[in-house]
Design a protein around this motif. Structure first.
Motif, PDB file in Angstrom:
ATOM      1  N   GLY A  33       0.669  -1.262  -0.062  1.00  0.00           N
ATOM      2  CA  GLY A  33       0.086   0.074  -0.075  1.00  0.00           C
ATOM      3  C   GLY A  33       0.962   1.350   0.009  1.00  0.00           C
ATOM      4  O   GLY A  33       0.323   2.270  -0.357  1.00  0.00           O
ATOM      5  N   ARG A  47      -0.951  -1.951  -5.344  1.00  0.00           N
ATOM      6  CA  ARG A  47      -1.832  -1.632  -4.693  1.00  0.00           C
ATOM      7  C   ARG A  47      -3.262  -2.827  -4.620  1.00  0.00           C
ATOM      8  O   ARG A  47      -3.743  -2.821  -3.530  1.00  0.00           O
ATOM      9  N   TYR A  51      -4.700  -4.966  -1.261  1.00  0.00           N
ATOM     10  CA  TYR A  51      -5.833  -5.244  -0.884  1.00  0.00           C
ATOM     11  C   TYR A  51      -6.121  -6.613  -0.873  1.00  0.00           C
ATOM     12  O   TYR A  51      -6.978  -7.040   0.105  1.00  0.00           O
ATOM     13  N   TYR A  54      -4.791  -7.625   2.704  1.00  0.00           N
ATOM     14  CA  TYR A  54      -5.888  -7.193   3.645  1.00  0.00           C
ATOM     15  C   TYR A  54      -7.142  -8.319   3.519  1.00  0.00           C
ATOM     16  O   TYR A  54      -7.735  -8.589   4.892  1.00  0.00           O
TER      17      TYR A  54
END
Length: 70
Positions: A33, A47, A51, A54
């Motif tokens: 990130g 990016r 995600y 996460y």
């Protein structure tokens, strides 16, 4: 009362490995990130990977809560 030391050791080992793996995936999410390209822009692939990391962490937490509640 007898303690099954082999089972206790197995639970400890699995918990340790799972904790280290989850912290590692979360760290990859943080690094992804905050990645920047050479021209100062954000890396789209980094990016997306962030995600995804996460999402894996959220899934692991949800699985843990489900397991405890069931």
């Amino acid at each position: 009362m007898d303690i099954d030391w082999a089972a206790l050791g197995q639970v400890f080992g699995v918990s340790l490995v799972a904790t280290v793996a989850l912290v590692g995936v979360f760290t990859l999410g943080i690094v992804g990130g905050s990645a920047r390209t050479a021209d100062g822009g954000t890396g789209t692939l980094a990016r997306v990977g962030s995600y995804a990391a996460y999402a894996v962490c959220a899934g692991a937490v949800a699985l843990g809560i489900y397991t405890i509640a069931a």
